[in-house]
Design a protein around this motif. Structure first.
Motif, PDB file in Angstrom:
ATOM      1  N   THR A 110       0.501   4.040  -2.809  1.00  0.00           N
ATOM      2  CA  THR A 110       0.166   5.449  -2.595  1.00  0.00           C
ATOM      3  C   THR A 110       0.865   6.340  -3.608  1.00  0.00           C
ATOM      4  O   THR A 110       0.541   7.527  -3.713  1.00  0.00           O
ATOM      5  N   SER A 166      -7.523   8.709  -0.467  1.00  0.00           N
ATOM      6  CA  SER A 166      -7.136   7.414  -1.033  1.00  0.00           C
ATOM      7  C   SER A 166      -5.846   6.908  -0.408  1.00  0.00           C
ATOM      8  O   SER A 166      -5.769   5.748   0.025  1.00  0.00           O
ATOM      9  N   GLY A 167      -4.829   7.769  -0.342  1.00  0.00           N
ATOM     10  CA  GLY A 167      -3.564   7.354   0.242  1.00  0.00           C
ATOM     11  C   GLY A 167      -3.684   7.004   1.707  1.00  0.00           C
ATOM     12  O   GLY A 167      -3.106   6.019   2.188  1.00  0.00           O
ATOM     13  N   THR A 168      -4.448   7.810   2.454  1.00  0.00           N
ATOM     14  CA  THR A 168      -4.644   7.544   3.880  1.00  0.00           C
ATOM     15  C   THR A 168      -5.364   6.222   4.098  1.00  0.00           C
ATOM     16  O   THR A 168      -4.985   5.426   4.972  1.00  0.00           O
ATOM     17  N   MET A 183      -5.409   3.675   2.099  1.00  0.00           N
ATOM     18  CA  MET A 183      -4.487   2.589   1.747  1.00  0.00           C
ATOM     19  C   MET A 183      -3.628   2.190   2.941  1.00  0.00           C
ATOM     20  O   MET A 183      -3.536   1.006   3.302  1.00  0.00           O
ATOM     21  N   SER A 227       0.821  -1.209   0.000  1.00  0.00           N
ATOM     22  CA  SER A 227       0.000   0.000   0.000  1.00  0.00           C
ATOM     23  C   SER A 227       0.855   1.259   0.000  1.00  0.00           C
ATOM     24  O   SER A 227       0.507   2.247  -0.647  1.00  0.00           O
ATOM     25  N   SER A 246      -9.201   2.018  -1.929  1.00  0.00           N
ATOM     26  CA  SER A 246      -7.971   1.815  -2.700  1.00  0.00           C
ATOM     27  C   SER A 246      -7.076   0.713  -2.142  1.00  0.00           C
ATOM     28  O   SER A 246      -6.242   0.170  -2.866  1.00  0.00           O
ATOM     29  N   TYR A 267      -7.539  12.385  -3.376  1.00  0.00           N
ATOM     30  CA  TYR A 267      -6.313  11.599  -3.511  1.00  0.00           C
ATOM     31  C   TYR A 267      -5.643  11.393  -2.148  1.00  0.00           C
ATOM     32  O   TYR A 267      -5.078  10.326  -1.875  1.00  0.00           O
TER      33      TYR A 267
END
Length: 443
Positions: A124, A283-285, A287, A120, A339, A280
């Motif tokens: 990211t 999404s990264g958080t 993940m 993940s 994600s 976005y």
């Protein structure tokens, strides 16, 4: 190194940057640009995976990245869609080695209790790339648009190509290959020895470059895996998740379509590139959060289901199309919560296929091949650009794909040992129901 090596997102570039007007694009060219990239990607995944087990990733991956860096920069001089089509196809061919190659490297260095989080963290790079490209495009539009007679979107391709080439050159020295044969300057012999012992304690075998030399070796391995239920099950869970994620790919087109009551655009050029950044970041958080929980608790199916339930709800809402702008934005942003489900599936696969590194490589390659082969044509049917932002079938099918991935993940958990232990947590529910029925019969 990932945020700058990926070619600029075509969806971002075709919003209001001037590319559509400069190249006289009409209809579904956006979908065709995406499809030609996916075709190149799909036909190259398996061959590139063979090469990754024959040649060092630290040589192969940067070399292919150099090519796609040059092609990315070349798109800056395009005067018609033809050059974009050619460049996108070549970029797809070269980039096909990147994701499976990186996942294979991570599987060789991290234990099952660590892998989901590491996959993940690497993944990211995709939302990070979108943030980077969106911010860069907004800055270029305001600062370099028209400089030296070049539009802002041309500067974006040109600068991204330069950065990709720079990072590719660095990759020759940075990529660590395998603990068994790494030549990375930053990793000592003691570090390699520690890594080998860590993987041995986890009961996981790691490969070395060049272990599979002949086509016959690969054919025998492929035939063996074709009869392995884990390939089909994990492949289905991953593919269905991936298909569902297409729902969030066209967010910039939605923002571009919004207008005020007087008919003027709701968002300016810079705002269309900057407004998606919170999505976005979400999404990264998501993940990192869900992957860390999955690694810590070892509840793979549970955390796949939690994410995709949220995604499914957002898709259902968008299929019905909320009436207000606020509700539309909430649903759009919730599409980015799921994600991490794909990285969790890959980590789960690596956990179940510990002994033969080449099997993991082939499985990941096969899964990605199916995804890109289907996306080549499915996106044209489900997500035609001319229907944006209200797609007749796209969001409804994305909800079905999410539900399918949940069901397959649950079946895998059951197939691996029922709902006991590390499953989706339903074992306790079942035991409670049985105790309640027993008390009712006793009374």
């Amino acid at each position: 190194m990932s945020p700058v090596r990926f070619p600029p997102t075509i969806g971002l570039l075709l919003t209001p940057t001037g590319m559509k007007e400069d190249l006289n694009l009409h209809g579904n060219e956006l979908n065709y640009f995406d499809a030609i990239f996916r075709i190149g990607y799909a036909i190259s995944i398996i061959p590139s995976s063979l090469l990754l087990s024959t040649y060092r990733p630290s040589v192969l991956l940067p070399s292919l990245e150099l090519v796609w860096g040059f092609m990315t920069g070349l798109m800056a001089v395009a005067s018609s869609p033809t050059l974009i089509y050619i460049a996108r196809f070549i970029i797809g061919v070269c980039e096909a080695s990147s994701y499976p190659g990186t996942i294979t490297i991570l599987m060789n260095w991290y234990t099952p209790a660590e892998l989901s989080t590491r996959v993940s963290l690497f993944s990211t790079s995709y939302p990070a790339a979108s943030i980077f490209v969106g911010s860069l495009q907004a800055a270029l539009w305001g600062g370099l648009n028209g400089t030296s007679g070049m539009a802002g979107w041309r500067w974006l391709f040109f600068l991204n190509g330069i950065m990709t080439v720079f990072v590719a050159v660095a990759g020759y020295a940075i990529i660590p290959d395998s603990p068994n044969d790494s030549r990375a300057w930053w990793l000592s012999a003691r570090g390699r020895e520690i890594s080998q012992r860590r993987m041995q304690r986890a009961g996981k075998s790691v490969g070395s470059s060049g272990e599979v030399q002949s086509l016959g070796d690969w054919l025998r391995l492929t035939v063996r895996l074709a009869c392995e239920w884990k390939l089909w099950a994990f492949g289905a869970a991953y593919a269905l998740w991936s298909f569902s994620q297409n729902a969030n790919a066209w967010y910039p087109l939605y923002l571009k379509s919004l207008t005020l009551p007087d008919g003027s655009r709701r968002f300016s050029v810079e705002q269309v590139n900057l407004v998606p950044i919170p999505a976005y970041l979400l999404s990264g958080t998501a993940m990192v959060l869900f992957s860390a929980l999955s690694d810590r608790k070892q509840h793979r199916a549970r955390y796949i289901a939690v994410q995709l339930v949220v995604h499914m709800g957002a898709c259902i809402a968008l299929a019905r199309w909320p009436e207000t702008f606020v509700r539309q934005m909430v649903a759009m942003n919730l599409l980015f919560v799921s994600s991490a489900a794909g990285p969790v599936v890959l980590a789960w696969l690596a956990e179940e296929v510990k002994k033969v590194p080449e099997e993991r490589t082939v499985m990941v390659a096969a899964m990605l091949t199916v995804v890109y082969a289907v996306d080549c044509w499915a996106n044209l049917l489900l997500w035609p650009a001319k229907e944006a932002p209200r797609y007749r079938y796209g969001y409804a099918f994305a909800a079905v794909f999410a539900a399918g991935s949940i069901c397959v993940a649950g079946w895998i958990r059951w197939r691996l040992g029922g709902w006991r232990g590390r499953g989706m947590g339903w074992g306790r529910v079942a035991r409670g129901v049985r105790r309640g029925l027993a008390r009712r019969r006793a009374s």
